[in-house]
Design a protein around this motif. Structure first.
Motif, short mmCIF file in Angstrom:
data_model
loop_
_atom_site.label_atom_id
_atom_site.label_comp_id
_atom_site.label_asym_id
_atom_site.label_seq_id
_atom_site.Cartn_x
_atom_site.Cartn_y
_atom_site.Cartn_z
N ALA A 177 0.81 -1.21 0.00
CA ALA A 177 0.00 0.00 0.00
C ALA A 177 0.85 1.27 0.00
CB ALA A 177 -0.92 0.00 1.22
N THR A 178 2.15 1.11 0.19
CA THR A 178 3.01 2.30 0.21
C THR A 178 4.42 1.91 -0.21
OG1 THR A 178 3.68 4.21 1.55
CG2 THR A 178 3.86 2.08 2.60
N VAL A 179 5.21 2.92 -0.54
CA VAL A 179 6.65 2.72 -0.71
C VAL A 179 7.30 3.35 0.51
CG1 VAL A 179 8.68 3.45 -2.02
CG2 VAL A 179 6.61 2.70 -3.22
N MET A 180 8.01 2.54 1.30
CA MET A 180 8.67 3.08 2.48
C MET A 180 10.11 3.42 2.14
SD MET A 180 9.13 1.47 6.30
CE MET A 180 10.38 0.26 5.93
N LEU A 181 10.52 4.61 2.53
CA LEU A 181 11.89 5.04 2.30
C LEU A 181 12.44 5.45 3.67
CD1 LEU A 181 13.80 5.60 -0.12
CD2 LEU A 181 12.78 7.88 -0.28
N LEU A 182 13.46 4.76 4.14
CA LEU A 182 14.00 5.12 5.46
C LEU A 182 14.76 6.44 5.35
CD1 LEU A 182 15.19 1.66 6.84
CD2 LEU A 182 13.04 2.89 7.27
N GLN A 183 14.69 7.23 6.40
CA GLN A 183 15.30 8.56 6.33
C GLN A 183 16.80 8.51 6.03
OE1 GLN A 183 13.64 11.56 8.68
NE2 GLN A 183 15.57 12.57 9.13
N LYS A 184 17.47 7.46 6.52
CA LYS A 184 18.91 7.37 6.26
C LYS A 184 19.18 7.16 4.76
CE LYS A 184 19.30 2.39 7.38
NZ LYS A 184 19.32 1.86 6.03
N ASP A 185 18.19 6.70 4.03
CA ASP A 185 18.36 6.48 2.59
C ASP A 185 17.82 7.63 1.75
OD1 ASP A 185 19.42 3.95 3.17
OD2 ASP A 185 17.42 3.06 3.22
N ALA B 93 -2.78 3.05 -8.85
CA ALA B 93 -4.13 2.51 -8.65
C ALA B 93 -4.09 1.24 -7.80
CB ALA B 93 -4.79 2.24 -10.00
N VAL B 94 -3.09 0.39 -8.05
CA VAL B 94 -2.97 -0.84 -7.24
C VAL B 94 -2.68 -0.47 -5.78
CG1 VAL B 94 -1.55 -2.90 -6.84
CG2 VAL B 94 -2.23 -2.29 -9.19
N MET B 95 -1.73 0.47 -5.59
CA MET B 95 -1.40 0.87 -4.21
C MET B 95 -2.62 1.47 -3.51
SD MET B 95 2.30 2.61 -4.81
CE MET B 95 2.55 3.18 -3.15
N ALA B 96 -3.38 2.27 -4.27
CA ALA B 96 -4.57 2.91 -3.69
C ALA B 96 -5.55 1.85 -3.21
CB ALA B 96 -5.24 3.81 -4.73
N GLU B 97 -5.74 0.82 -4.03
CA GLU B 97 -6.67 -0.26 -3.69
C GLU B 97 -6.20 -1.02 -2.45
OE1 GLU B 97 -9.56 0.08 -5.10
OE2 GLU B 97 -9.91 -1.44 -3.54
N ARG B 98 -4.89 -1.30 -2.42
CA ARG B 98 -4.34 -2.01 -1.25
C ARG B 98 -4.52 -1.17 0.02
NH1 ARG B 98 -0.08 -5.27 -3.99
NH2 ARG B 98 -1.46 -6.52 -5.31
N ALA B 99 -4.28 0.15 -0.12
CA ALA B 99 -4.43 1.03 1.05
C ALA B 99 -5.89 1.00 1.51
CB ALA B 99 -4.01 2.46 0.70
N ARG B 100 -6.80 1.13 0.54
CA ARG B 100 -8.23 1.18 0.90
C ARG B 100 -8.66 -0.11 1.59
NH1 ARG B 100 -10.06 2.75 -3.81
NH2 ARG B 100 -9.90 4.99 -3.43
N SER B 101 -8.07 -1.22 1.17
CA SER B 101 -8.49 -2.50 1.77
C SER B 101 -8.04 -2.60 3.23
CB SER B 101 -7.91 -3.66 0.96
OG SER B 101 -6.53 -3.77 1.23
N MET B 102 -7.12 -1.73 3.64
CA MET B 102 -6.66 -1.76 5.03
C MET B 102 -7.39 -0.73 5.91
SD MET B 102 -2.62 -2.05 4.39
CE MET B 102 -2.20 -2.56 6.05
N ALA B 103 -8.29 0.04 5.31
CA ALA B 103 -9.01 1.06 6.08
C ALA B 103 -9.91 0.38 7.10
CB ALA B 103 -9.84 1.93 5.14
#
Ligand SMILES: CC(=O)N[C@H]1[C@@H](OP(=O)(O)OP(=O)(O)OC[C@H]2O[C@@H](n3ccc(=O)[nH]c3=O)[C@H](O)[C@@H]2O)O[C@H](CO)[C@@H](O)[C@@H]1O
Length: 362
Positions: free
Chosen positions: A305-313, A334-344
């Motif tokens: 549902a997201t791209v995580m970027l660590l602050q050190k990177d 669109a895929v990420m949006a759907e995955r995010a929505r499914s976790m609401a």
């Protein structure tokens, strides 16, 4: 609770938006739907001094400070203030006689919850993070019940229920982005802004606007860094009609509605990203107690549902690549949006209010 008795609820905590905004949502629900009298306990340094009176609630200020990630002097001062804060809260609880005290985390939550436990007033702890903060870890097993956002958080509490984070209802029902609308990037970093975004974004804004046709950017910088961040954006030479830098956005539902991609920290904002069904790049605040923001972000990242970027990177290049890659890839968004929505988790507010009512009835 006697039938004719008004429900009285004391909500303790605050500091940042992540504590105050859900606290206000809970307060409004109890007041407007259940006729409760709701009062707040906060500290003079928190955003509650502005938001709580604006919402029409009484606010009492107690002394309470930070214990984690602060200097020894600050910690000693906090320790010295704690008994005073607890005593103050004991007096407040005795005077107001709430049937339930809700601790939402943040500075004033500690003394408020300790006072309630000492006076044997039923308590509800609210914990939005994967790993609880210090106050909630200390009182977790002594509270009457707890409302949490993640299943793995229940083990820190007595009687915990996975309710989710109360998210403003309109965020669940945002209108879809109009077909063919110019792309928009929203940068938001909790209530105070994020230094890393304020420093890196001006270095890449001109390039982003070049590479993504029609892109517009709204950047929330936090009040303290507003002027310097705005000046850095201006100095970048990027077309000033296509970006704006703000201290604090008062219309988050509208901001989410207008955004195609959100760059954010990983506090309770992530519950809003899920409710809104928005793709995001999350840079967890590395100094958050026990690295809880990374643990929050990982739950979303693992679900796609997201791209995580660590602050050190985070460098201008890595951030630019992450943002441009997503801004140019509608299907992936669109895929990420759907995955995010499914976790609401809709209905969090009603569930939390229900828990308060049950505790008041006991
Ligand atoms: C610096 C810090 O200690 N952050 C903590 C704080 O987050 P913090 O309060 O900084 O940020 P959150 O993401 O939790 O919440 C921000 C809230 O403010 C709102 N908002 C934000 C920006 C803006 O311009 N306008 C606006 O209305 C958002 O919509 C959201 O409802 O509490 C969270 C929940 O306990 C923790 O996970 C964070 O680690």
């Amino acid at each position: 609770m006697a039938h004719e008795e008004t429900l009285r609820v004391l909500i303790a905590g605050g500091g940042t938006g992540g504590h105050v905004i859900p606290a206000l949502a809970i307060g409004r629900e109890l007041r407007d739907r259940h006729g409760a009298e709701v009062r707040f306990v906060g500290t003079a340094r928190g955003i509650e001094t502005k938001l709580v009176p604006e919402a029409g609630f009484a606010l009492e200020l107690v002394r309470s400070g930070q214990l984690k990630n602060v200097s020894l002097m600050t910690r000693l001062r906090t320790m010295a203030d704690l008994p005073l804060g607890v005593l103050h809260c004991v007096r407040l609880v005795r005077a107001f006689k709430p049937q339930v005290v809700v601790g939402v985390g943040g500075y004033a939550s500690g003394p408020g919850m300790i006072a309630a436990v000492l006076l044997r007033v039923p308590t509800l702890a609210y914990e939005p993070n994967a790993v609880p903060g210090l106050t909630n870890r200390l009182v977790g097993k002594r509270v009457s019940a707890a409302a949490v956002n993640f299943a793995q958080t229940t083990r820190y509490f007595h009687n915990a229920e996975v309710t989710g984070v109360p998210v403003r209802p309109e965020i669940f029902a945002l209108p879809p982005r109009p077909v063919g609308a110019a792309p928009r990037l929203l940068i938001t970093a909790g209530s105070n802004g994020a230094l890393i975004f304020n420093e890196v974004m001006p270095q890449i804004v001109a390039q982003l606007l070049d590479e993504v046709p029609g892109l517009t950017i709204v950047h929330q910088a936090g009040a303290r860094r507003l002027e310097e961040t705005r000046a850095a954006f201006a100095a970048s030479g990027a077309d000033a009609a296509r970006w704006s830098v703000e201290a604090f956005l008062t219309d988050m539902p509208a901001q989410y509605a207008a955004a195609d991609l959100v760059l954010a920290r990983a506090g309770s904002t992530i519950a809003e990203l899920c409710a809104a069904g928005k793709p995001s790049v999350l840079v967890p605040l590395p100094t958050a107690a026990d690295d809880h923001q990374r643990k929050n972000a990982e739950v979303l990242a693992e679900a796609g549902a997201t791209v995580m970027l660590l602050q050190k990177d985070v460098t201008p290049e890595s951030l630019r690549n992450a943002l441009v890659g997503l801004l140019k890839d509608g299907p992936r968004r669109a895929v990420m949006a759907e995955r995010a929505r499914s976790m609401a988790k809709p209905g969090a507010l009603e569930k939390i209010a229900g828990m308060v009512l049950r505790l008041a009835g006991d």
